[in-house]
Design a protein around this motif. Structure first.
Motif, short mmCIF file in Angstrom:
data_model
loop_
_atom_site.label_atom_id
_atom_site.label_comp_id
_atom_site.label_asym_id
_atom_site.label_seq_id
_atom_site.Cartn_x
_atom_site.Cartn_y
_atom_site.Cartn_z
N ARG A 221 49.20 52.19 37.42
CA ARG A 221 47.80 52.59 37.63
C ARG A 221 46.86 51.64 36.91
O ARG A 221 45.73 52.00 36.62
N LEU A 222 47.31 50.40 36.70
CA LEU A 222 46.54 49.46 35.90
C LEU A 222 46.11 48.22 36.68
O LEU A 222 45.59 47.26 36.09
N TYR A 223 46.28 48.25 37.99
CA TYR A 223 45.88 47.10 38.79
C TYR A 223 44.35 47.05 38.94
O TYR A 223 43.66 48.05 38.75
N TRP A 224 43.87 45.89 39.30
CA TRP A 224 42.43 45.63 39.34
C TRP A 224 41.84 46.02 40.69
O TRP A 224 42.37 45.66 41.74
N ASP A 225 40.74 46.76 40.66
CA ASP A 225 40.02 47.16 41.86
C ASP A 225 39.04 46.05 42.22
O ASP A 225 38.03 45.85 41.55
N ALA A 226 39.32 45.34 43.29
CA ALA A 226 38.51 44.17 43.66
C ALA A 226 37.15 44.54 44.23
O ALA A 226 36.26 43.69 44.29
N LEU A 227 36.98 45.80 44.65
CA LEU A 227 35.75 46.18 45.34
C LEU A 227 34.76 46.95 44.47
O LEU A 227 33.56 46.91 44.73
N ASP B 119 32.19 42.66 38.43
CA ASP B 119 32.62 41.28 38.65
C ASP B 119 33.59 41.17 39.83
O ASP B 119 34.32 40.20 39.95
N GLY B 120 33.59 42.17 40.70
CA GLY B 120 34.45 42.17 41.88
C GLY B 120 33.78 41.50 43.07
O GLY B 120 32.79 40.79 42.96
N ILE B 121 34.34 41.78 44.24
CA ILE B 121 33.87 41.16 45.48
C ILE B 121 32.71 41.96 46.06
O ILE B 121 32.76 43.19 46.13
N ASP B 122 31.67 41.26 46.49
CA ASP B 122 30.56 41.87 47.21
C ASP B 122 30.94 41.85 48.69
O ASP B 122 30.82 40.82 49.36
N ILE B 123 31.44 42.96 49.19
CA ILE B 123 32.00 43.00 50.53
C ILE B 123 30.95 42.73 51.60
O ILE B 123 31.23 42.11 52.63
N CYS C 111 43.32 47.80 50.03
CA CYS C 111 41.95 48.31 50.08
C CYS C 111 40.92 47.24 50.46
O CYS C 111 40.07 47.48 51.34
N PRO C 112 40.94 46.05 49.85
CA PRO C 112 39.95 45.04 50.28
C PRO C 112 40.11 44.63 51.74
O PRO C 112 39.12 44.48 52.47
N TRP C 113 41.36 44.44 52.18
CA TRP C 113 41.60 44.03 53.56
C TRP C 113 41.22 45.13 54.55
O TRP C 113 40.61 44.86 55.60
N TRP C 114 41.57 46.35 54.23
CA TRP C 114 41.26 47.49 55.09
C TRP C 114 39.74 47.66 55.21
O TRP C 114 39.20 47.83 56.32
N THR C 115 39.05 47.60 54.09
CA THR C 115 37.60 47.76 54.09
C THR C 115 36.93 46.67 54.91
O THR C 115 36.03 46.93 55.73
N LEU C 116 37.34 45.42 54.70
CA LEU C 116 36.76 44.32 55.45
C LEU C 116 37.06 44.43 56.94
O LEU C 116 36.18 44.21 57.78
N SER C 117 38.28 44.82 57.28
CA SER C 117 38.66 44.96 58.68
C SER C 117 37.84 46.03 59.38
O SER C 117 37.44 45.87 60.54
N GLN C 118 37.59 47.13 58.69
CA GLN C 118 36.77 48.19 59.26
C GLN C 118 35.35 47.71 59.52
O GLN C 118 34.75 48.02 60.55
N LYS C 119 34.80 46.94 58.59
CA LYS C 119 33.42 46.47 58.75
C LYS C 119 33.30 45.45 59.88
O LYS C 119 32.25 45.33 60.52
N LEU C 120 34.38 44.72 60.12
CA LEU C 120 34.37 43.71 61.19
C LEU C 120 34.96 44.22 62.49
O LEU C 120 34.97 43.50 63.49
N SER C 121 35.49 45.46 62.47
CA SER C 121 36.13 46.07 63.65
C SER C 121 37.26 45.21 64.19
O SER C 121 37.35 44.94 65.40
N VAL C 122 38.13 44.77 63.28
CA VAL C 122 39.30 43.97 63.66
C VAL C 122 40.54 44.59 63.05
O VAL C 122 40.44 45.34 62.07
#
Length: 368
Positions: free
Chosen positions: A102-108, A112-116, A222-233
């Motif tokens: 439970r110690l991995y980094w949340d990129a979103l 200092d994470g990614i601005d999706i 999570c980052p890939w899923w979120t980006l894919s949803q926003k791009l509908s791919v």
């Protein structure tokens, strides 16, 4: 002749001065072919994954994968060495109590994470680079920034998680091998992977939503899923947590079946050539449960427990799942549920306290 590289990464210095390392085996493949990252043993008592990766090393030595495959057989040596008597107490940090997974980094969801939203704009205006190239570059850059922070600003568990996450971010398929107390083999899968998860040949599946709770699979998808949803791919990257039965158990014989399921999945992902002779292509039927319907059943009392059912079978409502003897000579307490269920995980010791996690069950499921 070896067709892989074997490197070591130092992850912790002990009080004695001894340095703990993780071993990394890398089979280099065609960069245009989907790649894979597989690790095991983040919790020290999860031994079966190491047997599976040992099989994969030997298999890929004789049958090189088409794409790059990275294997980490013992991801957390400190947890593996954390013994009390005969038992490996490696699920939690013994000093601070943190769950290692439970110690991995949340990129979103970090300053200092990614601005999706900005990333979506970049992708839509960049005709030269693929979605994979743009997001992977950004994830890699951000993770390297995290790893460059002074050791005085992060604990061992966090640094280890970032080190593993940095390797995983390069892959198109990420498999995190675990074990769970006394359990049937099962897999946590993102909801978008309903078609491909069956190729792992694991009949019990937990579908999880696009929510980050600190685990490796979530940190990846999570980052890939979120980006894919926003791009509908379609989402190009998949990540799974695979539970390989009981903790503290090691079976080279069972590892072959576990590994062949993984290889079969990698064939369908395009990372490996088809297996000869070909085994079972996919699980004949999957019992699939949503995470919200995966229930934890707590022990209503302390005592000595005998389970009345086996994991993986359908138990009708009101049928006893376990019987607990509170004290010698006292009346025994039966534990049953008001609904049909499938027990997936059982408490591993017969001696238990009131309030421990007695069982984890599918309370609702579909057959796929």
């Amino acid at each position: 002749m070896k067709n892989y590289t074997h490197t070591t990464i130092p992850v912790r210095t002990l009080a004695s001065g001894q340095i703990l390392n993780i071993d990394v085996f890398r089979f280099e493949g065609d960069p245009s072919v989907p790649s894979a990252y597989i690790q095991s043993g983040m919790h020290g008592a999860e031994l079966q994954g190491t047997a599976v990766i040992d099989f994969l090393i030997r298999f890929f030595t004789d049958h090189p994968p088409k794409g790059t495959v990275t294997l980490v057989p013992a991801a957390n040596p400190y947890a593996l060495n954390n013994k009390t008597g005969e038992y490996t107490q490696g699920r939690f940090d013994p000093t601070y109590g943190d769950n290692w997974n439970r110690l991995y980094w949340d990129a979103l969801n970090n300053e200092d994470g990614i601005d999706i939203e900005n990333l979506v704009k970049t992708i839509r205006s960049d005709a030269q680079n693929s979605i994979q190239k743009i997001l992977r570059h950004e994830l890699t850059r951000k993770l390297e920034q995290q790893l460059q922070k002074p050791l005085t600003e992060m604990g061992y568990g966090r640094k280890l998680a970032l080190t593993l996450q940095r390797m995983a971010v390069e892959a198109d398929s990420v498999l995190d091998l675990h074990c769970a107390s006394h359990s049937v083999r099962h897999v946590y899968a993102p909801e978008y992977a309903r078609q491909t998860v069956r190729y792992l040949n694991i009949p019990y599946v937990l579908f999880i939503p696009n929510l980050f709770a600190g685990a490796m699979d979530e940190a990846v998808f999570c980052p890939w899923w979120t980006l894919s949803q926003k791009l509908s791919v379609p989402c190009p990257v998949e990540a799974y947590t695979i539970e390989l039965g009981n903790q503290e158990a090691y079976s080279a014989k069972d590892a072959r079946g576990d590994a062949m399921g993984i290889i079969n999945y990698l064939v369908h992902r395009g990372t490996c050539d088809p297996i000869k002779p070909k085994g079972r292509d996919s699980a004949e039927s999957l019992f699939a449960c949503r995470l919200q319907d995966y229930k934890t059943i707590y022990s209503p009392t302390g005592g000595l427990c005998e389970f009345s059912t086996v994991t993986g079978g359908i138990v009708p409502a009101q049928e006893p799942l376990a019987v607990i003897l509170t004290k010698a000579g006292n009346e025994k307490i039966s534990v049953a549920l008001p609904y049909d269920c499938i027990p997936i995980v059982q408490y591993s010791s017969a001696a238990l306290h009131q309030g421990v996690e007695l069982l984890k069950v599918f309370s609702k499921w579909e057959v796929m």
